[in-house]
Every structure is written in structure tokens, then in C-alpha cells.
Design a protein around this motif. Structure first.
Motif, PDB file in Angstrom:
ATOM      1  N   THR A  81       2.103   6.789  -6.759  1.00 60.07           N
ATOM      2  CA  THR A  81       1.014   7.576  -7.336  1.00 60.07           C
ATOM      3  C   THR A  81       1.116   9.036  -6.907  1.00 60.07           C
ATOM      4  O   THR A  81       0.654   9.926  -7.619  1.00 60.07           O
ATOM      5  CB  THR A  81      -0.374   7.003  -6.998  1.00 60.07           C
ATOM      6  OG1 THR A  81      -0.502   6.884  -5.585  1.00 60.07           O
ATOM      7  CG2 THR A  81      -0.576   5.656  -7.662  1.00 60.07           C
ATOM      8  N   GLU A  82       1.734   9.287  -5.767  1.00 59.96           N
ATOM      9  CA  GLU A  82       1.995  10.658  -5.300  1.00 59.96           C
ATOM     10  C   GLU A  82       2.938  11.378  -6.258  1.00 59.96           C
ATOM     11  O   GLU A  82       2.855  12.585  -6.421  1.00 59.96           O
ATOM     12  CB  GLU A  82       2.650  10.598  -3.926  1.00 59.96           C
ATOM     13  CG  GLU A  82       2.031  11.458  -2.893  1.00 59.96           C
ATOM     14  CD  GLU A  82       2.745  11.262  -1.552  1.00 59.96           C
ATOM     15  OE1 GLU A  82       3.972  11.006  -1.496  1.00 59.96           O
ATOM     16  OE2 GLU A  82       2.056  11.377  -0.538  1.00 59.96           O
TER      17      GLU A  82
ATOM     18  N   ARG B  27       0.842  -1.207   0.000  1.00 57.80           N
ATOM     19  CA  ARG B  27       0.000   0.000   0.000  1.00 57.80           C
ATOM     20  C   ARG B  27       0.868   1.246   0.000  1.00 57.80           C
ATOM     21  O   ARG B  27       0.598   2.223  -0.704  1.00 57.80           O
ATOM     22  CB  ARG B  27      -0.931   0.019   1.212  1.00 57.80           C
ATOM     23  CG  ARG B  27      -2.174  -0.803   1.026  1.00 57.80           C
ATOM     24  CD  ARG B  27      -3.258  -0.450   2.024  1.00 57.80           C
ATOM     25  NE  ARG B  27      -2.848  -0.516   3.408  1.00 57.80           N
ATOM     26  CZ  ARG B  27      -3.100  -1.524   4.239  1.00 57.80           C
ATOM     27  NH1 ARG B  27      -3.778  -2.570   3.811  1.00 57.80           N
ATOM     28  NH2 ARG B  27      -2.699  -1.496   5.478  1.00 57.80           N
ATOM     29  N   SER B  28       1.919   1.216   0.799  1.00 57.60           N
ATOM     30  CA  SER B  28       2.847   2.340   0.874  1.00 57.60           C
ATOM     31  C   SER B  28       3.543   2.556  -0.476  1.00 57.60           C
ATOM     32  O   SER B  28       3.719   3.694  -0.924  1.00 57.60           O
ATOM     33  CB  SER B  28       3.881   2.074   1.970  1.00 57.60           C
ATOM     34  OG  SER B  28       4.826   3.091   2.041  1.00 57.60           O
TER      35      SER B  28
ATOM     36  N   GLU C 105       2.348   1.795  -3.453  1.00 56.27           N
ATOM     37  CA  GLU C 105       1.381   2.404  -4.357  1.00 56.27           C
ATOM     38  C   GLU C 105       1.210   3.893  -4.053  1.00 56.27           C
ATOM     39  O   GLU C 105       1.227   4.733  -4.959  1.00 56.27           O
ATOM     40  CB  GLU C 105       0.028   1.708  -4.265  1.00 56.27           C
ATOM     41  CG  GLU C 105      -1.008   2.351  -5.171  1.00 56.27           C
ATOM     42  CD  GLU C 105      -2.357   1.652  -5.140  1.00 56.27           C
ATOM     43  OE1 GLU C 105      -3.238   2.083  -5.909  1.00 56.27           O
ATOM     44  OE2 GLU C 105      -2.539   0.682  -4.376  1.00 56.27           O
ATOM     45  N   HIS C 106       1.059   4.214  -2.790  1.00 61.10           N
ATOM     46  CA  HIS C 106       0.877   5.615  -2.393  1.00 61.10           C
ATOM     47  C   HIS C 106       2.074   6.458  -2.819  1.00 61.10           C
ATOM     48  O   HIS C 106       1.922   7.536  -3.391  1.00 61.10           O
ATOM     49  CB  HIS C 106       0.652   5.705  -0.881  1.00 61.10           C
ATOM     50  CG  HIS C 106       0.465   7.089  -0.383  1.00 61.10           C
ATOM     51  ND1 HIS C 106      -0.682   7.808  -0.606  1.00 61.10           N
ATOM     52  CD2 HIS C 106       1.293   7.905   0.306  1.00 61.10           C
ATOM     53  CE1 HIS C 106      -0.551   9.019  -0.071  1.00 61.10           C
ATOM     54  NE2 HIS C 106       0.634   9.092   0.496  1.00 61.10           N
ATOM     55  N   ARG C 107       3.260   5.966  -2.559  1.00 57.12           N
ATOM     56  CA  ARG C 107       4.499   6.697  -2.885  1.00 57.12           C
ATOM     57  C   ARG C 107       4.588   6.957  -4.384  1.00 57.12           C
ATOM     58  O   ARG C 107       4.907   8.058  -4.817  1.00 57.12           O
ATOM     59  CB  ARG C 107       5.685   5.880  -2.393  1.00 57.12           C
ATOM     60  CG  ARG C 107       7.038   6.413  -2.754  1.00 57.12           C
ATOM     61  CD  ARG C 107       7.377   7.682  -2.096  1.00 57.12           C
ATOM     62  NE  ARG C 107       7.863   7.524  -0.750  1.00 57.12           N
ATOM     63  CZ  ARG C 107       8.321   8.550  -0.065  1.00 57.12           C
ATOM     64  NH1 ARG C 107       8.354   9.752  -0.584  1.00 57.12           N
ATOM     65  NH2 ARG C 107       8.741   8.388   1.148  1.00 57.12           N
TER      66      ARG C 107
END
Length: 149
Positions: free
Chosen positions: A146-147, A139-140, A142-144
Motif C-alpha cells: 500500500t506504500e 501486515r508487513s 500489506e504495508h509494503r
């Protein structure tokens, strides 16, 4: 081995981009929750990162500091990074795999290890903790990524 845990997640990004970031040891502490530091302490035979290279990590797991060294057993840029511990508190085998998916990239992390003694007894608890940790790592990741879009 008493622990064998896999987590996977579809990330809405191309496999080459996801794999390039996730397999670069310089990003380990950015997306892998327990890792505080990572350092390339031995280059591959031909130089740089690849099979035979070693990465020394300092991590925290279940509130304890763990220092360990992972040797790259196999590296296929854009697809696979397979590492085995050569120094640390317990045997560990970590595999990152990336495959094309209709919605982007299927990213998978598999962790195996913890033979004998305490680890055999604690395997059910440790397996749950490792699964939770690597699920959060994906999840981290993906977040990193896509940010950065």
C-alpha cells in the motif's frame, strides 16, 4: 509434523498484484521479517522461477540464524506458491495462497514442519512464535504494497 500454523489477512489490493510481489523471492527480505537474504540457487527445469526451482534463505528466528533451502513444489502465478525444505535444520513446508475477496485479496500463509525430538516437545511454543511471525509478515506485506500506491 508437529507444527501446522496458518495466518491470513485481507489486503485491499488485487490478487495478481499481491501474489506477484509476495511470490517473487527477490522481495522475501523486504516483507518477511525474519529473512535477511534470499537467493535463487537453482532454476526451474524450463529456466527461471517455477516448480523445481530452489531458493536459499538466511533467516533469524528466536534469535538464531537459520540457513535453509526451499524447493518449489507447486507454483500457480497469481494464486499459489508451495515450497518444501530440502536443506536446513528441520523439515518445513511453506504455502502462500491468494484468493479474490470482496475487499481485495485474501492472503494466506501456512507453515508446517518440525518433526521429531526437540520440535515435538517445543511444538506449542514454536507454533505460537511461527503464528506471530507470519501474522506480522502479512501486515508487513500489506504495508509494503500500500506504500507503493
Amino acid at each position: 509434523m508437529t507444527i501446522d500454523v496458518t495466518a491470513q489477512r485481507v489486503l485491499p489490493l488485487p490478487p495478481d498484484r499481491v501474489a506477484a510481489y509476495a511470490t517473487d523471492w527477490r522481495h522475501d527480505a523486504e516483507w518477511t521479517r525474519g529473512i535477511r537474504t534470499a537467493e535463487l540457487t537453482r532454476e526451474a527445469e524450463g529456466g527461471g522461477f517455477g516448480a523445481g526451482a530452489e531458493v536459499t534463505r538466511t533467516a533469524y528466528f528466536l534469535g538464531r540464524r537459520i540457513d535453509y533451502v526451499l524447493r518449489v513444489a507447486a507454483y500457480e502465478p497469481g494464486r499459489l506458491l508451495d515450497m518444501v525444505s530440502v536443506a536446513g535444520p528441520f523439515p518445513m513446508h511453506v504455502t502462500y495462497a491468494f484468493e479474490p475477496h470482496p475487499r481485495g485479496t485474501l492472503a494466506r500463509i501456512r507453515v508446517r514442519g518440525g518433526e521429531g525430538g526437540f520440535y515435538r516437545l517445543a511444538a506449542p511454543l514454536l507454533s505460537r512464535q511461527v503464528r506471530s511471525s507470519i501474522t506480522k509478515d502479512l501486515r508487513s506485506l500489506e504495508h509494503r504494497l500500500t506504500e507503493q500506491e
